[in-house]
Design an enzyme around this catalytic site. Structure first.
Site, PDB file in Angstrom:
ATOM      1  CB  THR A  28      -0.924  -0.008   1.239  1.00 17.81           C
ATOM      2  OG1 THR A  28      -1.704  -1.196   1.178  1.00 17.81           O
ATOM      3  CG2 THR A  28      -1.846   1.188   1.269  1.00 17.81           C
TER       4      THR A  28
ATOM      5  CB  THR B 242       3.148 -11.178  14.934  1.00 17.86           C
ATOM      6  OG1 THR B 242       4.165 -12.048  15.410  1.00 17.86           O
ATOM      7  CG2 THR B 242       2.074 -12.015  14.255  1.00 17.86           C
TER       8      THR B 242
ATOM      9  CD  GLN C 209      -1.709 -23.802  18.321  1.00 22.11           C
ATOM     10  OE1 GLN C 209      -2.802 -23.394  18.671  1.00 22.11           O
ATOM     11  NE2 GLN C 209      -1.512 -25.031  17.898  1.00 22.11           N
TER      12      GLN C 209
ATOM     13  CG  ASP D 126      -0.292  -7.451  -2.230  1.00 22.66           C
ATOM     14  OD1 ASP D 126      -1.227  -6.627  -2.171  1.00 22.66           O
ATOM     15  OD2 ASP D 126      -0.069  -8.301  -1.340  1.00 22.66           O
ATOM     16  CB  SER D 127       4.002  -7.700   1.205  1.00 24.20           C
ATOM     17  OG  SER D 127       2.923  -7.914   2.071  1.00 24.20           O
TER      18      SER D 127
HETATM   19  N1  ASP Z   1      -1.764  -6.269   0.642  1.00 28.57           N
HETATM   20  C1  ASP Z   1      -0.866  -5.216   1.002  1.00 28.57           C
HETATM   21  C2  ASP Z   1       0.538  -5.793   1.076  1.00 28.57           C
HETATM   22  O1  ASP Z   1       0.908  -6.378   2.051  1.00 28.57           O
HETATM   23  C3  ASP Z   1      -1.286  -4.588   2.275  1.00 28.57           C
HETATM   24  C4  ASP Z   1      -0.382  -3.489   2.771  1.00 28.57           C
HETATM   25  O2  ASP Z   1       0.461  -2.966   2.077  1.00 28.57           O
HETATM   26  O3  ASP Z   1      -0.505  -3.149   3.922  1.00 28.57           O
HETATM   27  O4  ASP Z   1       1.262  -5.656   0.141  1.00 28.57           O
END
Ligand code: ASP
Length: 345
Positions: free
Chosen positions: A15, A167, A279, A59-60
């Site tokens: 993002t 996390t 967990q 996108d990650s």
């Molecule tokens: N889907 C996006 C990502 O991880 C969400 C973000 O950037 O926060 O690339």
């Protein structure tokens, strides 16, 4: 203000890698040359800010060890040119990437700060602007000419965390990350507060050593009541499997049933490393504390202590790719390489 600081901003995507046009609302890839129009405050630093962008931006969710290699190589090749590095990255897998980089970059003596955003820069209530500005400030911070935070970190929503302790816990709020088992390293309020006693101390004279290889012959087996035996068999019999992260209950506990234990014993006998990771997000594995973990200890299961699954996954993949035997790997799993686990006193 210090004119002499140089910071490299590495843009991978997510993002924060997007900018929202305030008029049309359209999302466009982040163009660092245009960012000064959106964030004119950056000029006030007076730093030499340079950027390098992944093409295409990702996108990650599409992050992979190959991307971690690219990141480490950019940092290694430009290490002497810059005082610190800021990595713009999607939040979804940021904790994995920060953990991976923390194990790849041995003897790191400069800040590597991951940051991202829940709303793109250009959007009215964006969190990306503050996250970027403060990450740059932290990456440039020095005391007596020595970087204050010579670690791989995540900066998000006014807190700086050790990367391999984090996390992602919230898909909605700006406050997206937690470091449940380790204090934050800094907090941005009216003043920047550095939690100095918790920041790693580095030997500045040691040169950077990069571990660039990964071995992904690992699996994660998350326990749940009623787990099917065939399911467990299919995971433990994956061809070439070298290690399994056993996600256990509470302080590292698992069923005491014979069928379960037999499978763990057989896996260990085959040379598969079984790493016990709880967990629970807070607290540590204490093998042998209860009868329900004593049998794991006796079977040769290794304690993950209070490691996160993200750090366990990336640490294992890097250790397995090194020329080490299982005894050495187990020893390093029970060693805090970059502050990722708290060992009992
Ligand atoms: N889907 C996006 C990502 O991880 C969400 C973000 O950037 O926060 O690339």
């Amino acid at each position: 203000m210090n004119q002499s600081r140089s910071i490299l901003i590495i843009i991978t995507g997510g993002t924060i890698g997007m900018m929202q046009d305030p008029f049309s609302g359209a999302l466009k890839p982040f163009d660092f040359d245009k960012v000064l129009d959106y964030i004119p405050e950056l000029k006030n630093f007076g730093y030499n800010l340079q950027s390098v962008s992944f093409n295409p931006l990702i996108d990650s969710s599409d992050i992979s060890p190959e991307i971690w290699q690219d990141l480490a190589e950019i940092i290694e090749s430009r290490y002497n040119e810059f005082d610190g590095f800021v990595i713009l990255h999607g939040t979804d897998t940021m904790a994995y990437s920060a953990s991976a980089l923390s194990f790849m970059l041995e003897n790191l003596s400069k800040p590597v700060i991951f940051t991202g955003a829940q709303l793109p820069i250009g959007a009215l209530r964006t969190d990306g602007k503050e996250n970027l500005i403060t990450s740059i400030e932290i990456a440039a911070e020095k005391q007596n000419d020595i970087p204050v935070v010579p670690e791989v970190c995540i900066y998000f929503e006014s807190k700086l965390y050790r990367g391999n302790r984090t996390t992602k816990v919230n898909a909605e709020h700006f406050n997206a990350f937690q470091s449940a088992n380790y204090p934050y390293l800094a907090e941005a309020g009216v003043h920047m507060f550095y939690n100095r006693e918790f920041i790693l101390k580095r030997k500045q004279q040691e040169s950077l050593l990069v571990y660039r290889h990964f071995n992904n012959q690992i699996a994660i087996l998350k326990l749940f009541p009623g787990m099917n035996r065939d399911y467990m068999d299919s995971i433990l019999n994956v061809k070439g499997l070298r290690a399994v992260i056993l996600e256990t209950y509470g302080s590292g506990n698992a069923p005491t049933e014979i069928w379960f234990l037999k499978r763990i014993e057989q896996a260990v006998a085959k040379g598969i490393i079984v790493l016990d990771v709880t967990q629970c997000s807070r607290g540590s594995v204490e093998l042998g504390m209860y009868e329900t973990s004593r049998h794991l200890l006796n079977a040769g299961v290794v304690s993950g202590y209070d490691i996160t699954t993200e750090a366990a996954t990336t640490k294992l993949m890097i250790l397995l790719a090194r020329d080490l035997d299982n005894t050495e790997i187990k020893k390093l799993l029970n060693t805090s390489l970059n502050g990722e686990i708290t060992l009992p006193q």
